[in-house]
Design a protein around this motif. Structure first.
Motif, short mmCIF file in Angstrom:
data_model
loop_
_atom_site.label_atom_id
_atom_site.label_comp_id
_atom_site.label_asym_id
_atom_site.label_seq_id
_atom_site.Cartn_x
_atom_site.Cartn_y
_atom_site.Cartn_z
N LEU A 39 0.83 -1.20 0.00
CA LEU A 39 0.00 0.00 0.00
C LEU A 39 0.87 1.25 0.00
O LEU A 39 1.88 1.31 0.68
CB LEU A 39 -0.90 0.01 1.23
CG LEU A 39 -1.87 -1.17 1.35
CD1 LEU A 39 -2.66 -1.06 2.64
CD2 LEU A 39 -2.81 -1.23 0.15
N MET A 49 -8.88 -0.34 1.54
CA MET A 49 -7.98 -0.29 2.70
C MET A 49 -8.77 -0.29 4.00
O MET A 49 -9.84 0.29 4.11
CB MET A 49 -7.11 0.97 2.66
CG MET A 49 -6.18 1.03 1.47
SD MET A 49 -4.85 2.28 1.62
CE MET A 49 -5.65 3.63 2.45
N THR A 98 -2.20 0.06 8.30
CA THR A 98 -3.18 -0.06 7.23
C THR A 98 -2.98 -1.39 6.50
O THR A 98 -1.85 -1.75 6.16
CB THR A 98 -3.04 1.10 6.23
OG1 THR A 98 -3.16 2.34 6.92
CG2 THR A 98 -4.12 1.03 5.15
N PRO A 122 -4.69 -4.23 3.40
CA PRO A 122 -5.62 -4.36 2.29
C PRO A 122 -6.89 -5.07 2.73
O PRO A 122 -6.84 -5.97 3.59
CB PRO A 122 -4.86 -5.23 1.27
CG PRO A 122 -3.44 -5.23 1.72
CD PRO A 122 -3.47 -5.05 3.20
#
Length: 285
Positions: A154, A229, A250, A252
């Motif tokens: 990410l 996210m 964070t 996925p």
């Protein structure tokens, strides 16, 4: 339609269940400069090199600009608190405003040094993207961003866009503990922009969300800034109890099973708690 969406947010059990569950640009250099900024900085430099206050005509001569332009620029610097006007017969001198900025910059640098090793450990253990954020005025500022070690990786750089404080776990973790007047000011300054269908866009929904954050001890963003996210964040306090920053991880959505959400939330809270237990009072606030 908005009322229906707001009602669904308020009455729906999904978010409460999630909180409850987890609780167990490169470019060429040397480009054009902004003339007014360049001149203002030259004025500050001229004042810094003088041992005594300077008259307006002396500043204009040193900087090489006409008197009228100099007057407008100096007046702006006085209004912003970086220059002090001592009267017609005494002239202008620097205030302590620049020193305050320098001190804040030093505190931020030291905060980054303090938090980075523990955040790197969290990043390595989870192998997920992690960041440390502070609230500067009404803006959420990411001071550390660590990429994930596994695919899909990410890119958290988009998270630093303006007006995202209400849509990110790192932002909500801080908002939840602000005094009511400060929260109102942050919301007024930022607005409640919609980034996805899941973004909180009304004050009543945000207040309810922040109540859940306080009760759970962490914040969550579930596809609110980017639909793909999911994030978890927690505040870091110093030993006096003052909020200094937030940390967040964070992941996925493709990896966001219930069990993994719980694991990530607990890891973030444990990291924030460990940092808080070692952070001296008053050093970074």
């Amino acid at each position: 339609m908005e009322a229906v969406k707001e009602q669904a947010w308020r009455d729906g059990q999904f978010r409460q269940n999630q909180y409850a569950m987890s609780s167990k640009v490169t470019g060429k250099s040397g480009g054009k400069s902004i003339q007014s900024v360049d001149r203002a900085l030259s004025i500050l430099e001229a004042l810094s090199l003088s041992n005594t206050p300077l008259m307006l005509n002396e500043i204009a001569k040193l900087v090489g600009i006409n008197l009228s332009t100099c007057h407008h620029l100096v007046s702006t610097l006085v209004k912003r608190g970086y220059v002090v006007y001592a009267g017609r017969s005494s002239g202008y001198s620097l205030s302590s405003g620049l020193e305050a900025i320098a001190q804040r910059s030093a505190r931020d640098f030291n905060l980054v040094k303090f938090v980075r090793p523990k955040l790197q450990e969290l990043n390595a253990n989870l192998r997920e993207a992690a960041q440390m954020c502070v609230l500067r005025g009404s803006a959420l500022v990411a001071q550390i961003m660590l990429a994930s070690h596994i695919k899909p990786q990410l890119d958290l750089r988009d998270n630093t866009k303006p007006h995202t404080v209400h849509a990110l776990a790192a932002g909500k973790a801080i908002l939840a503990w602000l005094p009511e007047a400060q929260l109102a000011r942050v919301v007024a300054d930022n607005g409640l922009a919609s980034f996805t269908d899941n973004t909180i866009t009304t004050l009543s929904a945000l207040i309810e969300e922040l109540r859940l954050v306080r009760r759970a001890g962490f914040a969550m963003d579930d596809g609110e800034f980017r639909a793909d996210m999911v994030g978890y964040g927690a505040v870091v306090r110093d030993m006096s109890g003052a909020i200094v920053c937030s940390i967040a991880v964070t992941i996925p959505r493709s990896r966001a099973s219930d069990a993994y959400r719980t694991h990530v939330a607990h890891a973030v809270v444990d990291c924030a708690r460990e940092l808080s237990g070692r952070m001296p009072a008053g050093c970074f606030v």
